[in-house]
Structures are given as structure tokens and as C-alpha cells.
Scaffold this active site. Sequence first.
Site, PDB file in Angstrom:
ATOM      1  N   CYS A   8     -10.862  40.437  31.486  1.00  0.00           N
ATOM      2  CA  CYS A   8     -11.721  41.168  30.549  1.00  0.00           C
ATOM      3  C   CYS A   8     -11.751  40.375  29.251  1.00  0.00           C
ATOM      4  O   CYS A   8     -11.318  39.214  29.220  1.00  0.00           O
ATOM      5  CB  CYS A   8     -11.248  42.608  30.357  1.00  0.00           C
ATOM      6  N   CYS A  13      -6.722  45.880  27.510  1.00  0.00           N
ATOM      7  CA  CYS A  13      -7.169  47.219  27.924  1.00  0.00           C
ATOM      8  C   CYS A  13      -7.525  47.265  29.415  1.00  0.00           C
ATOM      9  O   CYS A  13      -6.775  47.807  30.227  1.00  0.00           O
ATOM     10  CB  CYS A  13      -8.370  47.673  27.090  1.00  0.00           C
ATOM     11  N   ARG A  14      -8.668  46.683  29.780  1.00  0.00           N
ATOM     12  CA  ARG A  14      -9.163  46.876  31.148  1.00  0.00           C
ATOM     13  C   ARG A  14      -8.423  46.044  32.198  1.00  0.00           C
ATOM     14  O   ARG A  14      -7.971  46.577  33.224  1.00  0.00           O
ATOM     15  CB  ARG A  14     -10.670  46.546  31.201  1.00  0.00           C
ATOM     16  N   SER A  15      -8.300  44.743  31.967  1.00  0.00           N
ATOM     17  CA  SER A  15      -7.710  43.912  33.037  1.00  0.00           C
ATOM     18  C   SER A  15      -6.223  44.181  33.263  1.00  0.00           C
ATOM     19  O   SER A  15      -5.784  44.132  34.420  1.00  0.00           O
ATOM     20  CB  SER A  15      -8.006  42.421  32.843  1.00  0.00           C
TER      21      SER A  15
HETATM   22  P1  4NP Z   1     -10.331  44.578  26.851  1.00  0.00           P
HETATM   23  O1  4NP Z   1     -10.661  45.310  25.458  1.00  0.00           O
HETATM   24  O2  4NP Z   1     -11.315  43.431  26.970  1.00  0.00           O
HETATM   25  O3  4NP Z   1     -10.557  45.634  27.871  1.00  0.00           O
HETATM   26  O4  4NP Z   1      -8.896  44.129  26.753  1.00  0.00           O
HETATM   27  C1  4NP Z   1     -10.706  44.589  24.250  1.00  0.00           C
HETATM   28  C2  4NP Z   1      -9.533  44.292  23.599  1.00  0.00           C
HETATM   29  C3  4NP Z   1      -9.565  43.594  22.395  1.00  0.00           C
HETATM   30  C4  4NP Z   1     -10.792  43.206  21.878  1.00  0.00           C
HETATM   31  C5  4NP Z   1     -11.967  43.498  22.554  1.00  0.00           C
HETATM   32  C6  4NP Z   1     -11.914  44.187  23.745  1.00  0.00           C
HETATM   33  N1  4NP Z   1     -10.828  42.529  20.629  1.00  0.00           N
HETATM   34  O5  4NP Z   1     -11.936  42.272  20.129  1.00  0.00           O
HETATM   35  O6  4NP Z   1      -9.769  42.201  20.072  1.00  0.00           O
END
Ligand code: 4NP
Length: 154
Positions: A8, A13-15
Amino acid sequence: MRSILFVCLGNICRSPTAEGLMLNHLAAAGLAHIGVDSAGIGGWHAGEPPDRRAIAAARKKGVDLTPLRARQVRKADFSDFDLIVGMDRQNIADLRRLAPAGATARVGLCLEESLGLAREVPDPYYEDERAFDDVFDLCDRAIRAFVDKLRAGG
Ligand code: 4NP
């Protein structure tokens, strides 16, 4: 398929939610020899545990994400893993851009590869707790389908 990498944007969060679920479901299915990891397109959170909201959503369902640590996607991933699964279409576009010459891994969208759904797992980072519960539930459906396929020899 012998190994799978979940990707992700931030890898907090997601991965990692998908990775934690995959580890649990593979262990329960006696398929713990399948290699599983997760990584982020970006490296901003490298070395950090998952977001506390992702940890909380998973904990409610009996999945422990606390041992996981974020890392960035690297070129070797494209030959180390058989399948690289992105959570949204931007992840897929970024993965295709990052893939080195000679990459052998297949790259696909998580819900499409698992359930045949042309749908994304949406980024919950700027959303509320409910969005994290929804991410968990979507990932759980996807992972159950992946494990069913693996059980069937796929
Ligand atoms: P993820 O969510 O891609 O599901 O881990 C995010 C976590 C951090 C950020 C963006 C999305 N960020 O911009 O820091």
C-alpha cells in the site's frame, strides 16, 4: 504460488492488516511455508509498527499486528515474490513504474486477484475508526479467498 507481498502507500494501515491476516489464516490452514510480507510505496514510516488505529481494528478481531514493521518496496521484491498485490490502482501504477527489467513477480489489485472484484481497498489514513474496521473486513474477505485458492493448489 509460494510467496506474496502486500503493498500500500505507507505500509502502516492496509498492507500490514493484510499481512497479519494472511499469517493467521495460513497458519490455521497448515500453509505456513508460504512466504508473506508487506511494504510501502513510500518510505516515510519505515521501521515503524502499524498505525495504532489499524492495530486496534485488528485486535478486536483477534489479529495481532504489533510485531510488524514498515519498509519500502525494493527492486529485489519483483523477483523475490511470486505475487505482489497492491491495495489501490495508484499502488499498481506505482509498482509498474518501480518494476526493474527482468521482474518476474505478477502484479495485481488485491480484491481483483482474490475475489474477482474490480474494487480498491481505500486509504483509511485520513478517515475515522470505522474506515479501519472496513479495511479489516475487506482484507479479511480477500485473504480468506487467497487461502482457499492456495488450499485448492492454486
Ligand atoms: P496505508 O495508509 O497506505 O494503508 O498504510 C497510509 C499511511 C500513511 C500515509 C498514507 C497512507 N502517509 O501519507 O503517511
